[in-house]
Write an enzyme that holds these catalytic residues in place. Structure first.
Site, PDB file in Angstrom:
ATOM      1  N   TYR A 146      13.070  58.394  51.436  1.00 32.88           N
ATOM      2  CA  TYR A 146      12.321  60.073  50.546  1.00 32.88           C
ATOM      3  C   TYR A 146      12.127  60.827  51.515  1.00 32.88           C
ATOM      4  O   TYR A 146      11.596  62.130  51.007  1.00 32.88           O
ATOM      5  CB  TYR A 146      11.401  60.654  49.257  1.00 32.88           C
ATOM      6  CG  TYR A 146      12.418  60.469  47.761  1.00 32.88           C
ATOM      7  CD1 TYR A 146      13.434  61.488  48.405  1.00 32.88           C
ATOM      8  CD2 TYR A 146      12.538  59.346  46.934  1.00 32.88           C
ATOM      9  CE1 TYR A 146      13.567  61.548  46.411  1.00 32.88           C
ATOM     10  CE2 TYR A 146      12.824  59.643  45.667  1.00 32.88           C
ATOM     11  CZ  TYR A 146      13.691  61.149  45.256  1.00 32.88           C
ATOM     12  OH  TYR A 146      14.641  61.045  44.641  1.00 32.88           O
ATOM     13  N   GLU A 196       9.982  28.781  34.788  1.00 34.83           N
ATOM     14  CA  GLU A 196      11.469  29.683  35.331  1.00 34.83           C
ATOM     15  C   GLU A 196      10.529  31.165  33.785  1.00 34.83           C
ATOM     16  O   GLU A 196      10.692  32.463  34.806  1.00 34.83           O
ATOM     17  CB  GLU A 196      12.416  29.066  34.053  1.00 34.83           C
ATOM     18  CG  GLU A 196      13.495  30.261  34.185  1.00 34.83           C
ATOM     19  CD  GLU A 196      15.035  29.868  34.062  1.00 34.83           C
ATOM     20  OE1 GLU A 196      14.901  28.482  34.182  1.00 34.83           O
ATOM     21  OE2 GLU A 196      15.976  30.917  33.318  1.00 34.83           O
ATOM     22  N   ASP A 237      15.181  26.042  33.002  1.00 35.04           N
ATOM     23  CA  ASP A 237      16.093  25.571  31.516  1.00 35.04           C
ATOM     24  C   ASP A 237      17.133  24.643  32.431  1.00 35.04           C
ATOM     25  O   ASP A 237      17.554  24.465  33.639  1.00 35.04           O
ATOM     26  CB  ASP A 237      16.569  26.852  30.995  1.00 35.04           C
ATOM     27  CG  ASP A 237      16.166  28.278  30.288  1.00 35.04           C
ATOM     28  OD1 ASP A 237      14.853  27.244  29.933  1.00 35.04           O
ATOM     29  OD2 ASP A 237      16.162  29.194  30.530  1.00 35.04           O
TER      30      ASP A 237
END
Lengths: 391, 391
Positions: free
Chosen positions: B134, B220, B272
């Protein structure tokens, strides 16, 4: 500094002196017609579950069957009450019975989840929806099935979801002039570096807010939060800075709502000048419709729109190149917002939204960087606060 | 407790005693052939920019034109070096000149961004990529254009992206037996309630790690983090608990890498039991290919896979209903992972992945909740740690 903050100070006094910051259904004599839930301590919720179960055992023994009289939570049951400035639930019940093939499963799940929650409450721990699901996959089969009864249980027991100790994941952070206790730990938010303190998902462990802040600065974006935290903006303008990094999560909404209720200081919002920024304010203020019964705890009424407002773009001479064209979807969302009650009630907000839609232009908070990286913390916000330029 | 932790203690000693925890290109006499970047203090990076500019002014004055000799970062330039156990960049340069229509824009953007970064560094602040964009939308037009030169600048100056003080948004949190300073504030991670301390995006303000922890537990999922934080797991098993809430962000990876380098304690991963969990470990260990030049700072070699491993499903008798069938995409990802160097090097990992693919079954950490909400913190992890059951 006192002079610079005189407008902020006036707003703070107004907020503090307002006799009844937040009306309840009781105040309006509406608690026969509508339903809301309240925060309850774990022991009370556990006791409420026991009461429900005893009552059901009674009905079974009286040969009147096994079932629950559940509050209805359909679309038509969710109504906006202007005096409250939030969405609540109509007081309407349906009887869900075990003796019916269409509802037998729901009653079984409801009972099992209540049993699990009772265990969680008596152990004084917190769990996630996913944890709940995995304790009895055989019965629940799909997480949707165990999730959906949680809101029923909230309504049935008259307590918030949070009181059930079933929490959602967190993403909010806080820095600034605030100390509080979290699960017994003393948290000083002036000493949280630049990263800030993660807002916990179990708000009921949060207590004893103490603050010399004059206002809460609610920031949409992580980048703006980082700028203000790094510049220790709260040391120059005593405030508490919060962000949920985009769409607000339940934990951040609860935290803000509790902050406002306990400290009674104004909340000023710094969001992108686009319909999405407004939507974020609306979620903090009004909550979402499917959590209507919990709106009193989840919502923070009377948030002031500090910026970046469509009128700021010209006022602060944001260069043309930093303004973005609104997409068709942006424009549709804008028109949709314009018709929302919470916008319609504030003519100044209506004017801003109309200006945005007429110019078909939007801008992000970061557009202010076009004047230098610290323009936000050193020029824009100080000027806004000094002028009392919020609506 | 000492006996319980004997395996952990042995691992910790092994990690601490390893003569050279992390090899450098220099150690291997490879710094002629490959390129990596290092963390440099802001003043040094600013000085390096000045050197580059002076050198360029010289070439211009000698009538040799205006341009940069940039390290190549294409796919074929990214190579895995086994002795380092990470991906690095081949030492190869291309000259990008201002006197060419195809590269004039790139040279202009590169120069402008270096100027902006020089300003950021001399003021000692940090900015985001979006902020950078910007400041000169007219030149950059698209954020991709200002973003893409950042990696060129890192490579050119031989410093990490982080040393440029251009930071990414944060999402990691930490609790446990760790104190450190963040921008001068003393942070005690044993006193961060349940929500934990947000890991800051500007890691160069993080300093003075002190810890009695025996290991880092890399988690996780947010839900598991919450469970362990609420149960104050680190008080029973002295450790530091970190989560990035899913796919790890740069800030969390830098934090972990610095933690491992400074404290030299083992890192145990709890993810997992699915290909995605393994992928998360791999991002922490190896980094992503397009940041190859920065792999030494971003990566943490030698992470132990604690669980939930495919073999745990039977070992801990996870009920059938809590095991999920792998989708076609899961299976493809699994096969892809199996061929990755970092898996191939560890026969035990290969065995686990093969077991997963043979059974076509996966499970989440939360599947352990089927034995009770606190099974994870009270049974599963204590048993794993006592048995030294990591690979």
């Amino acid at each position: 500094m006192d002079e610079v903050l005189s407008k902020v100070h006036a707003l703070e006094t107004a907020v503090k002196c307002r006799p009844e910051l937040r009306k309840t259904l009781n105040d309006l004599n509406l608690n026969e017609a509508y339903r809301e839930v309240v925060d309850l301590p774990g022991v009370e919720v556990a006791a409420a579950i026991e009461q429900v179960m005893i009552a059901i055992a009674d009905t079974i023994l009286r040969n009147e069957g096994f079932g629950y009289s559940l509050p209805s939570r359909g679309n038509t049951d969710q109504v906006y009450v202007e005096q409250l400035d939030r969405i609540v639930l109509k007081e309407k019940h349906t009887f869900t019975t075990f003796h019916n093939t269409s509802s037998v499963r729901k009653v079984a799940i409801l009972t099992r989840v209540m049993q699990l929650i009772h265990g969680v409450l008596t152990r004084g721990i917190h769990v996630t929806k996913r944890d709940l699901f995995y304790t009895d996959v055989k019965l629940f089969r799909d997480q949707k099935d165990s999730d959906s009864v949680l809101d029923d249980i909230s309504c049935l027991l008259g307590c918030t979801r949070n009181s059930l100790h079933v929490v959602a994941s967190e993403k909010g952070v806080v820095v600034g002039k605030l100390t509080y206790t979290e699960d017994g730990d003393e948290i000083d938010c002036t000493k949280m570096g630049i990263g800030g303190k993660a807002i916990p998902s179990n708000i009921d462990e949060v207590d004893c807010f103490r603050s010399v802040a004059k206002f809460v600065l609610l920031v949409e974006k992580d980048a703006a939060f980082m700028r203000l935290a790094e510049d220790r903006f709260y040391n120059r303008f005593p405030c508490i800075i919060i962000t949920a990094k985009g769409q607000p999560d339940v934990a951040t909404r609860l935290f803000l709502s509790k902050l406002k209720r306990d400290l009674r200081i104004p909340v000023l919002a710094l969001v992108d000048a686009d319909p999405y920024g407004l939507k974020i304010i609306s979620v903090y203020m009004q909550g979402s419709k499917n959590m209507a019964f919990d709106s009193a705890n989840l919502t923070t009424p009377d948030i002031k729109w500090l910026g970046v407002r469509p009128s700021d773009l010209d006022k602060f001479k944001i260069p043309e190149q930093c303004r973005l064209e609104m997409s068709q979807k942006d424009i549709e969302t804008g028109h949709h917002m314009l018709n929302e009650d919470f916008i319609q009630q504030n003519p100044k907000w209506v004017r801003e939204v109309k200006m945005m839609l007429a110019s078909k232009t939007k801008a992000e908070i970061q557009a202010l960087s076009s004047y230098g990286f610290q323009y936000l913390s050193e020029v824009y916000l100080p000027l806004k606060l000094q002028e009392g330029d919020w609506i």
